[in-house]
Design a protein around this motif. Structure first.
Motif, PDB file in Angstrom:
ATOM      1  N   LYS A   1      -4.233   0.550   4.029  1.00 34.33           N
ATOM      2  CA  LYS A   1      -4.414   1.831   3.344  1.00 34.33           C
ATOM      3  C   LYS A   1      -4.595   2.952   4.364  1.00 34.33           C
ATOM      4  CE  LYS A   1      -6.728   0.048  -0.834  1.00 34.33           C
ATOM      5  NZ  LYS A   1      -5.712   0.483  -1.814  1.00 34.33           N
TER       6      LYS A   1
ATOM      7  N   VAL B   1      -7.602   7.199  -2.402  1.00 37.61           N
ATOM      8  CA  VAL B   1      -6.865   6.020  -1.941  1.00 37.61           C
ATOM      9  C   VAL B   1      -7.750   4.780  -1.954  1.00 37.61           C
ATOM     10  CG1 VAL B   1      -5.796   4.973   0.101  1.00 37.61           C
ATOM     11  CG2 VAL B   1      -5.161   7.281  -0.590  1.00 37.61           C
TER      12      VAL B   1
ATOM     13  N   LEU C   1       0.616   4.052  -2.956  1.00 41.15           N
ATOM     14  CA  LEU C   1       0.307   5.453  -2.655  1.00 41.15           C
ATOM     15  C   LEU C   1       1.290   6.396  -3.325  1.00 41.15           C
ATOM     16  CD1 LEU C   1      -1.396   7.505  -1.015  1.00 41.15           C
ATOM     17  CD2 LEU C   1       0.268   7.238   0.832  1.00 41.15           C
TER      18      LEU C   1
ATOM     19  N   THR D   1      -1.131  11.623  -5.681  1.00 42.36           N
ATOM     20  CA  THR D   1      -0.622  11.771  -4.312  1.00 42.36           C
ATOM     21  C   THR D   1       0.317  12.961  -4.219  1.00 42.36           C
ATOM     22  OG1 THR D   1      -0.792   9.388  -3.910  1.00 42.36           O
ATOM     23  CG2 THR D   1       0.666  10.647  -2.465  1.00 42.36           C
TER      24      THR D   1
ATOM     25  N   PHE E   1      -1.940   5.984   4.902  1.00 37.36           N
ATOM     26  CA  PHE E   1      -2.444   7.333   4.625  1.00 37.36           C
ATOM     27  C   PHE E   1      -2.386   8.209   5.872  1.00 37.36           C
ATOM     28  CE2 PHE E   1      -6.014  10.339   4.659  1.00 37.36           C
ATOM     29  CZ  PHE E   1      -5.684  11.106   3.558  1.00 37.36           C
TER      30      PHE E   1
ATOM     31  N   GLU F   1       0.827  -1.209   0.000  1.00 43.12           N
ATOM     32  CA  GLU F   1       0.000   0.000   0.000  1.00 43.12           C
ATOM     33  C   GLU F   1       0.863   1.263   0.000  1.00 43.12           C
ATOM     34  OE1 GLU F   1      -3.097   0.058  -0.579  1.00 43.12           O
ATOM     35  OE2 GLU F   1      -3.281  -2.120  -0.536  1.00 43.12           O
TER      36      GLU F   1
END
Length: 267
Positions: A118, A91, A32, A38, A122, A28
């Motif tokens: 995730k 996401v 990202l 992002t 994040f 993940e």
């Protein structure tokens, strides 16, 4: 008569693949940072906070002396919150729009670790970027606010705490958006739900002439977040500790609902 013995070659079996939490988190993290959105969103969010902070500091003439210095400096976080919320939605809901979610869930049949990884990745990124941006913006704005009634140092009582709780509120509100993205599996739908829940619904409820509604509204996400990021205690708002706990409960509840539906629904 002699017998011939045939030697059958040994068959090698591939080692069983063992899925680890660390591997899911690493995956993940990689996903990202390989997304262009992002970088664009994080840079935009930071640039907005810094630009507004510089503008507020360089144009200060003493008219807003009653406003808390940290709140005054970080007015731009109201704009960066939108950027971070959209990123949180991308996401989760973004993977449904691209179809990548099928590959993710095929690799992790239990499904829940995907969503929570995730969320963890994040959260770490959003908090780190928000806190760093807040500190830099505060220090830069103080170049113009020196020798005014808003002059403060980073080491003054309550300043670093206010900068930190501001980053916490931005992160938790964005985590709520991430959970909504997983719930709705649609970027436009999740954005609409976030705006309705965080911005519109409290304003509609505030029109009702009931004292209980006014009390309950203090525990809505945006209202709880408004008590954070200030050196002085905000009047008619919940305590900072209560605000953080409230936002965490909202985020946990939405993430729990998203996890339950993720396990039950088809992709």
């Amino acid at each position: 008569m002699s017998s011939t013995t045939l030697n059958t070659p040994a068959v090698r079996t591939a080692p069983a693949y063992r899925l680890s939490t660390k591997g899911v988190i690493r995956s993940e993290w990689h996903k990202l940072w390989t997304l262009r959105s992002t970088w664009i969103t994080l840079i935009t969010a930071s640039a907005l906070v810094l630009a507004v902070g510089i503008t507020m500091g360089s144009t200060y003439d003493g008219d807003d002396s009653e406003i808390d210095t940290v709140v005054f400096t970080l007015f731009g976080t109201q704009l960066s919150q939108i950027c971070l919320a959209v990123l949180g939605i991308l996401v989760t809901a973004g993977e449904y729009s691209t179809g990548m979610i099928r590959s993710s869930l095929a690799a992790v049949p239990r499904r829940a670790p995907v969503l929570w990884s995730k969320a963890g990745v994040f959260t770490a990124v959003a908090f780190t970027v928000s806190l760093a941006t807040n500190i830099v913006t505060f220090l830069v704005a103080q170049i113009w606010l020196a020798d005014t009634d808003k002059e403060l140092a980073l080491t003054d009582p309550g300043v670093f705490g206010a900068l930190t709780t501001s980053a916490v509120s931005l992160t938790l509100l964005s985590l709520i958006a991430l959970g909504l993205g997983a719930l709705f599996r649609s970027v436009p739908g999740a954005i609409g739900a976030f705006v309705a829940t965080v911005l519109i619904l409290p304003e509609v409820l505030s029109m009702l002439p009931f004292g209980a509604v006014d009390t309950a509204m203090k525990y809505f996400p945006a209202q709880a977040a408004s008590s954070l990021g200030s050196v002085a205690r905000v009047e008619d708002a919940v305590a900072p500790g209560t605000a953080v706990f409230t936002l965490a409960l909202w985020a946990a509840a939405i993430m729990a609902a998203a996890t339950t539906l993720l396990k039950r629904r088809d992709v």
